[in-house]
Design an enzyme around this catalytic site. Structure first.
Site, PDB file in Angstrom:
ATOM      1  N   LYS A   1      42.155  36.635  34.881  1.00  0.00           N
ATOM      2  CA  LYS A   1      42.086  37.331  33.706  1.00  0.00           C
ATOM      3  C   LYS A   1      42.851  36.743  32.029  1.00  0.00           C
ATOM      4  O   LYS A   1      42.839  36.431  30.902  1.00  0.00           O
ATOM      5  CB  LYS A   1      42.834  38.670  33.909  1.00  0.00           C
ATOM      6  CG  LYS A   1      41.750  39.652  32.615  1.00  0.00           C
ATOM      7  CD  LYS A   1      43.355  40.411  32.046  1.00  0.00           C
ATOM      8  CE  LYS A   1      43.015  41.318  31.079  1.00  0.00           C
ATOM      9  NZ  LYS A   1      44.458  42.422  30.807  1.00  0.00           N
ATOM     10  N   VAL A   2      43.724  36.327  32.370  1.00  0.00           N
ATOM     11  CA  VAL A   2      44.501  35.477  31.104  1.00  0.00           C
ATOM     12  C   VAL A   2      43.799  34.575  30.942  1.00  0.00           C
ATOM     13  O   VAL A   2      44.000  34.561  29.778  1.00  0.00           O
ATOM     14  CB  VAL A   2      46.356  35.646  31.856  1.00  0.00           C
ATOM     15  CG1 VAL A   2      46.897  34.933  30.661  1.00  0.00           C
ATOM     16  CG2 VAL A   2      46.932  36.952  31.797  1.00  0.00           C
TER      17      VAL A   2
END
Length: 301
Positions: free
Chosen positions: A226-227
């Site tokens: 996600k990051v």
């Protein structure tokens, strides 16, 4: 000067995109320092009708300044075409009404975006933006009370915590990463600065394919899928990225899978396959549609 590209400037600024904190809001104008080829410039943008009213100070050409403000606010992206795309799908057709004028808020400094995205993990927008602003005040360069973000080579020299600062300086002056409220993320941030000083040139990421860039960013400790996708979308303009967390999972599940429990990694794959080069924008609109329409409150129950 007026740049005739429709935008909701306030919504774009406060939408929590991890490229950077919101700019200073003074006299109906958003302002920040933008460094272009080492030259500091203060950019000022305000809303005039549905467009951006842009002024700047600094030793850069008007053409270069306009190119940079267009990049930061993604003003060359055709919102009308995107809205026609959304309107063609039952699951997406209401999103443009709730998020009209929302654009990508892209990084003016990709390293700042990397640290911001790491800082945002399991964190509130208010807390991570304050942490980034604190770093700029402590270690950035001051140009007329606007502060740059420290570059990777300077960042990797920062102390992690009180203990390291005390050991090296003999006292504590809150001149360390944890004093900025980043907690367990501090070692990840310093390792990121090592990687982008000693191993990887940030400019090379722009030249990579999405898959190569994704695998490269995943090499940074503390960076998960996600990051990594946030970094690629907001920091480097990879619009096919579809940052996926528990909230995007719930929204996608509600809209497309009858509320069934599906894994986050499957949501990411679905978003990229289903929406293609619009994936990043669809994700951005999905989240804010859910927040502003009341869907998110429904999904919390």
């Amino acid at each position: 000067m007026i740049i005739k590209a429709p935008i909701d400037l306030e919504l774009t600024q406060v939408s929590g995109q991890t490229s950077q904190p919101p700019w200073k809001y003074i006299d109906d104008s958003y302002s920040d320092l933008v460094c272009i080829d080492g030259e500091p410039s203060i950019f000022n943008v305000k809303q005039t009708d549905e467009y951006v009213d842009f002024t700047y100070t600094g030793n850069v050409s008007e053409k270069t300044a306009i190119e940079n403000v267009k990049k930061i606010y993604d003003l060359d992206f055709d919102l009308d075409k995107f809205y026609k795309y959304l309107d063609s799908y039952d699951e997406l057709k209401d999103m443009s009404k709730f998020c009209n004028g929302l654009r990508l808020f892209q990084a003016k400094d990709p390293f700042e975006c990397i640290i911001s995205s790491i800082c945002s993990a399991n964190n509130s927008i208010k807390r991570w933006t304050k942490s980034i602003d604190d770093m700029k005040l402590k270690w950035g360069r001051n140009f007329n009370d606007y502060y740059s973000f420290p570059n990777p080579s300077n960042f990797k020299e920062l102390y992690l915590d009180d203990d390291e600062e005390l050991l090296n300086e003999g006292n504590i002056k809150n001149n360390n990463l944890k004093s900025c409220g980043v907690g367990y993320r501090a070692p990840y941030m310093r390792k990121a600065s090592d990687i982008f000083t000693l191993e990887i040139d940030l400019s090379d990421i722009y030249k990579m394919s999405y898959d190569e860039a994704f695998e490269t960013i995943l090499e940074v400790p503390g960076v998960g899928p996600k990051v990594a996708d946030c970094i690629l979308l907001y920091g480097f303009g990879f619009r096919q990225a579809f940052p996926s967390d528990v909230w995007i999972k719930r929204i996608v599940s509600y809209l497309y899978f009858d509320g069934k429990d599906i894994k986050v990694e499957k949501v990411r794959e679905f978003g990229m396959d289903e929406f293609g080069d619009y994936a990043g924008y669809v994700q951005l609109y999905m989240f804010h549609y859910a927040r502003m329409s009341g869907l998110m409150d429904k999904l919390k129950k």
